[in-house]
Write a protein that holds these residues in place. Structure first.
Motif, short mmCIF file in Angstrom:
data_model
loop_
_atom_site.label_atom_id
_atom_site.label_comp_id
_atom_site.label_asym_id
_atom_site.label_seq_id
_atom_site.Cartn_x
_atom_site.Cartn_y
_atom_site.Cartn_z
N SER A 1 45.95 -6.82 52.45
CA SER A 1 45.97 -5.17 53.21
C SER A 1 44.41 -4.36 51.86
O SER A 1 44.01 -5.27 51.62
CB SER A 1 47.08 -4.55 51.32
N ARG A 2 44.24 -3.49 52.24
CA ARG A 2 42.95 -2.60 52.03
C ARG A 2 42.93 -2.58 50.62
O ARG A 2 41.88 -2.83 49.66
CB ARG A 2 42.67 -0.57 52.11
N THR B 1 34.69 -0.46 56.33
CA THR B 1 35.06 0.00 55.01
C THR B 1 35.83 -0.79 54.91
O THR B 1 35.64 -2.17 55.52
CB THR B 1 35.98 1.13 55.91
N GLN B 2 36.56 -0.79 53.60
CA GLN B 2 37.58 -1.99 53.16
C GLN B 2 39.00 -2.03 54.21
O GLN B 2 39.07 -3.10 54.38
CB GLN B 2 38.04 -0.99 52.48
N ALA B 3 38.72 -0.79 54.47
CA ALA B 3 40.26 -1.49 55.53
C ALA B 3 39.86 -1.64 57.31
O ALA B 3 40.90 -2.95 57.60
CB ALA B 3 40.58 0.16 56.39
N ASP B 4 38.73 -1.85 57.62
CA ASP B 4 38.22 -2.51 58.27
C ASP B 4 37.88 -4.34 57.59
O ASP B 4 38.64 -4.95 58.47
CB ASP B 4 36.78 -2.52 58.89
#
Length: 65
Positions: free
Chosen positions: A32-33, A21-24
């Motif tokens: 930041s995501r 994921t982008q968050a990972d």
């Protein structure tokens, strides 16, 4: 000025490094995501130091120790 990394290359490197994921990815590199999202959409270029880091990490995975 040309972007240091195309969105397609970023997606490919994320996959090779195991970030789903982008968050990972954002958490791993300290951004930041939403920054990752902008890079993947091609709205903002990937900063050169980030591009270099990701390429180096993928390259290090390929080397036998």
């Amino acid at each position: 000025m040309l972007a240091s990394m195309a969105p397609e290359e970023l997606r490919n490197l994320m996959r090779k490094l195991g970030y789903k994921t982008q968050a990972d990815l954002a958490a791993a590199i300290g951004v930041s995501r939403s920054a990752v999202s902008l890079w993947l959409e091609g709205k903002v270029g990937v900063p050169r130091p980030v591009a270099m880091l990701l390429r180096m990490l993928v390259g290090a995975q390929r080397r036998p120790y």
